[in-house]
Structures are given as C-alpha cells and as structure tokens.
Design an enzyme around this catalytic site. Structure first.
Site, mmCIF file in Angstrom:
data_model
loop_
_atom_site.group_PDB
_atom_site.id
_atom_site.type_symbol
_atom_site.label_atom_id
_atom_site.label_comp_id
_atom_site.label_asym_id
_atom_site.label_seq_id
_atom_site.Cartn_x
_atom_site.Cartn_y
_atom_site.Cartn_z
ATOM 1 C CG ASP A 1 -1.900 1.096 1.287
ATOM 2 O OD1 ASP A 1 -2.738 1.155 0.377
ATOM 3 O OD2 ASP A 1 -1.851 1.909 2.230
ATOM 4 C CD GLU B 1 16.536 -14.183 3.695
ATOM 5 O OE1 GLU B 1 15.838 -14.726 4.597
ATOM 6 O OE2 GLU B 1 17.181 -13.139 3.864
#
Length: 552
Positions: free
Chosen positions: A216, A266
């Site tokens: 956002d 990751e």
C-alpha cells in the site's frame, strides 16, 4: 478445467517463468466478499467457503485487502497489529485454514501490507505520545515542531489525501504527519528501527506461507528530507499527476524494496511484491519493478485511460516497451477498492476525480447499459494482453458503482474529512451479491450488511448468471479459460492494420482481438472463428464491443 491442473506446484521456483509474470489475480476485499458469521462484515471463513467459486472462475491467485487488527477507521488500512487478525475477520487459525485451502486448490495468496503508516492505536504510536519530544519512540514517526511565533502552525502546507491538513498537533505542542486520516500517523523510514520492524513482518507472513505482498502507498514511504511546502498543496491526490509532491516517489524508497526483495529471495515459491505506486508515466512506474526491487506494479496509467482508441493504443504500447525493458511484466488493472468501478467509470456523463466517488447529488452520472458494454469490452481487451492482470471482486458480475448510498451510511474518511464534498470510495466497496433471493443476496444468512446493497443487484447475483451464456460471469470464465489455453499472459502483442482509427486490432499468438471503440459497426475478418465476445452476433462488431478470434 481447474487451476490446479495447470499451475506449477505451490513452492516450485521457475526462473524466468514465475507465476506472477502472467497470473490473473483476484482482489478480495474481505469485509465485502462473504460473511460466514452473519454480523454484516465479511470474514476469512467466508473467503474459504467460496474458494471453489474462484476456482470455477479461473483465477490464479487472490489478493486480500487488510484483515489485521485495526480500529477500522480506514477499513483496515489503519493497522494496530501487523501480525494478528482483527476479530471481525476471524483468527490466525482461520487465516491458516484459508491459506491451506487456497493452496490445495492451486490458488496463491497475496496479502496487503501497509508500511507508510500505522494506526494511532499501534503500540509504537502510543509509546511515542507518552515519551515526548526528542525521544527514540517519537523518532519512529514524523513528529516535528510547528512554525509560527509559538509553534502554533504546522511544519508545512501539506494536505491529507483524504482532505484537510496532513499535520495534527499533540498536547505537548509537536505535530505529527499523516498523509491520510488523523488516525494514520506516517512512519519515519529514515529510522533503521522501522526497517527492522517491517522485515520481521514480512518474515512472519512468509513463514506462514503467503505468496507475496501488495504494498500500500508504495511510493510514499520516504519524504523529502527538508519537508518543503508543496506548490500544489490543494491537490491531495495519491499521485500520478504532472507535478510530483515531495512525499511521493522519492529516490530513497527504492532502497527499501531492494531490502525486501532480498528477504523474499530467501523463500521458495516465487514470492512476489506488487507496488501500489501512483506515478505520472509508465516509464516512471517501471522503475519500481527493476530486477532487484518489486516484481509487479499496478498499471495505473492504463486504469485511468479514457475509452479512446488512440489513448489506449499509446498506453498499451508504452507499457509493453517500458516494463519488459527492466525485465518485468506489464500488470493490467481496471478496477479496485479505491476507484469508481469501471462498469460505471467508462460511461460517466462528465469527468470526476478517480477517488472522489459518485453519490446522489453528483452531476457526473454513469449511463448503466453503456457502462456495462464498455466494461465488458475493456476486460475482453485487457485479458488478451501479455503480462499479469488484476480483477476486483464483483466485476465478473458486471457490478456498477453503488451511486445512491445515503449520507448516513457512509464510512470512508474522505467523506468526513471533506465535509461531504467528496463521496469517497464506499460506492465500490458494497458487499457483493451471491444469491438473488437470499438475505443480503447471499452475502450471509442474516441479511445484515455493513453497507446497503442496491435492489437492482439481485439481477446481477452470481446464481442469476450461472445458467446464462450471455452473462458477464460467463464472459469472464470464457476469457480466463481461453487466456490460459492459449497462454496469452506469456505471449507477445502484434498490432494489426486495415481497421478504422477508432478500432483496436491486435494479435497475441493464435488469438486476434478486435475492439470497436467507435459509434459504427466494424466488419470482422473473414475465415475466423469466435472464441469469446463481449456482446455481438453476426459478421459485424457493434460499437463498444470486443471479440477474440481464431483463424478458421
């Protein structure tokens, strides 16, 4: 055909063919999607109950607007706890069940992240108020001394996106910045503690198994270090205009998303970041999706383009040049929870602000039949374009903006902060209809609804469209099935000559798309078969319609 039959398994990395490059992602606005407990507010259990409906629609993923603990002053975009579920929507266990059920169906799940500001009820902000000026607690937010003889004036002239000043004074005399509601104080992203906090939030949800984040106000986290006055302070828009405010699109914000990109790498499964970034041009928006930053950015220049063949050709061409140039897909969108639904927006009798809303006293009024025709044609074009696409819940039913909500039911802070001058976004957020003759049109079993549903929506309920091949629901299903079959999201676009200037004609792989934006019918190429059409019969394409064709 089910989604699971064609999607790569959840968790599988496919370098160069990541799911988000071509996915169709369906925005779920939780409070208005489905209400399982009958309190009038949609919830996570309601989403879980309707996942099979999304499978039958044919989408690849869902994006959930905020469901975090919040006082709901801005419909959940005022977050008090980033790692828990607001009781209105359920519990973390409900979220885990929903996520597992979606993954079991091959549907990926993207969640909303709100890093520009928190709720004023967040523990950090409460600590900041208690600690006082100069404290480490206040350094997490943008507190400043005022101007004027006794600090009685705000630090600068910035205005809130929701209307009114962007600064509020606290009891000890300092002011804090809130680009949105007074209950949404902005974080100070120059503070390493803020970086660490949000890295931990990312990991919390990634560890639970989410497939990505819609970010956002992604262009607003970093403000100009001098906090200068804004020459257009009376224009509180989210950005995207010719003049960029000193709190939008600052260069340092890109470093934040490089940090986040590294965190996502990751994890297995092509986790993705999508930017809500209102910027003036496609080229500027493309900077947000360079290889080590975001993966997608909403194509707001496309969303805001008028129903005009020349303008659409230009923005599509620019998008398919700029985004691939940085290794990213174009990401198309026509509606969301912040703008007037495109079944109304594309047929307004006059221009209106994209987030100003429409209400009973608006002079700009949509023409319903024209709006639906154009919306169906616009979607038929969008879903043929290479890249990813976002759908907003209810558009597959042809829902228009709810334009006659009475003043007393409105909840958007824009309505209150502008003293009713701007209606705001409630009209695109009304709970969607599932069953024509059920309480609340099947939104729940009690008939409660946090916003009233228009009576004319009964004819648009999902069950009323299920058996109608001419319905908007059938159109969306047909488009999505054929988009998948012909791999249009991973295709490339070729512009076709030989048509009028008010006609768009393109080829993506085996599919030819013709869109008539003019007022007169256009003859279709001979020797072709209709794959999907927004509305037409015969050898000519009427005004405001579109068709997908295959060579016979």
């Amino acid at each position: 055909m089910t989604i699971a039959s064609t999607l790569a398994p959840i968790g599988e990395n496919r370098i160069g063919a990541e799911w988000w490059r071509s996915a169709v992602i369906y925005q779920v606005y939780p409070r208005s999607f489905a209400d399982a407990n009958g309190d009038g507010i949609g919830d996570l259990a309601g989403i879980t109950a309707h996942l099979d409906d999304l499978v039958s629609l044919g989408v690849d993923a869902i994006w959930l607007s905020p469901f975090y603990t919040s006082p709901q002053n801005d419909a959940g975009y005022d977050v008090a706890d980033y790692c828990d579920i607001d009781p209105r929507f359920g519990t973390l266990a409900d979220f885990d069940r929903m996520l597992a059920a979606a993954h079991a169906r091959g549907i990926r799940v993207v969640v909303d992240l709100v890093p520009n500001h928190s709720s004023s009820e967040h523990e950090w902000f409460q600590q900041a108020l208690a600690a006082g000026p100069g404290s480490a607690e206040r350094a997490r937010y943008l507190f400043r001394d005022g101007t004027g003889e006794n600090g009685e004036l705000p630090p600068n002239n910035w205005q809130s996106v929701f209307g009114g000043p962007a600064w509020t004074r606290v009891a000890d005399g300092q002011w804090y910045l809130h680009l949105f509601d007074v209950t949404q104080p902005d974080f100070d992203w120059n503070n390493p503690e803020v970086h660490e906090f949000f890295t931990n939030v990312l990991r919390f949800w990634l560890d639970r198994g989410v497939d990505g984040f819609r970010v956002d106000v992604a262009h607003g986290l970093v403000k100009h270090e001098d906090l200068p006055d804004h020459e257009l302070s009376d224009d509180p828009a989210m950005g995207g205009g010719e003049h960029v405010a000193p709190y939008w699109g600052q260069e340092a914000v890109h470093d934040i998303y490089r940090e986040w990109n590294a965190v996502l790498r990751e994890y297995d499964g092509d986790r993705a970041l999508c930017a809500e970034a209102w910027l003036p041009t496609v080229d500027e928006t493309a900077l947000w999706v360079r290889q080590d930053e975001m993966h997608q950015a909403f194509n707001f220049p496309y969303l805001t383009t008028k129903w005009d063949a020349d303008d659409l050709r230009a923005v599509i061409s620019e998008s398919l040049r700029a985004y691939p140039a940085v290794g990213a897909p174009a990401t198309w969108v026509l509606s969301n929870h912040d703008v007037i639904r495109h079944a109304s927006r594309l047929a307004l009798t006059e221009d209106t602000a994209r987030d100003g809303g429409i209400g009973p006293r608006s002079t700009a009024r949509p023409i319903p039949e024209l709006g639906l025709r154009r919306a169906r044609a616009a979607t038929t074009l969008m879903l043929a374009l290479p890249g990813s696409a976002y759908l907003y819940q209810g558009e597959e039913l042809g829902l228009p903006e709810a334009t006659d909500l009475p003043d007393e039911v409105r909840q958007d802070p824009t309505w209150f902060r502008t003293d009713g001058e701007r209606y705001g976004r409630d009209g695109c957020r009304v709970p969607i209809p599932w069953v024509a003759d059920a309480p609340a049109y099947g939104f729940n079993e009690t008939g409660a609804s946090w916003l009233p549903q228009p009576a004319e929506w009964a004819a648009l309920a999902r069950d009323a469209q299920e058996g109608d091949p001419a319905s908007t629901l059938w159109l969306y299903r047909t488009l999505l099935a054929n988009r998948r079959q012909y791999d249009l999201g991973a295709g490339s676009l070729e512009w076709l000559d030989g048509f009028r200037d008010d006609v768009i004609a393109v080829r993506n792989g085996a599919v030819t798309v013709v869109v008539n934006l003019g007022s007169e019918p256009v003859a279709l190429p001979s020797g072709t078969l209709v794959v999907a059409s927004s509305a037409f019969e015969g050898a000519e394409l009427p005004a405001d319609t579109a068709v997908w064709l295959l060579a016979d």
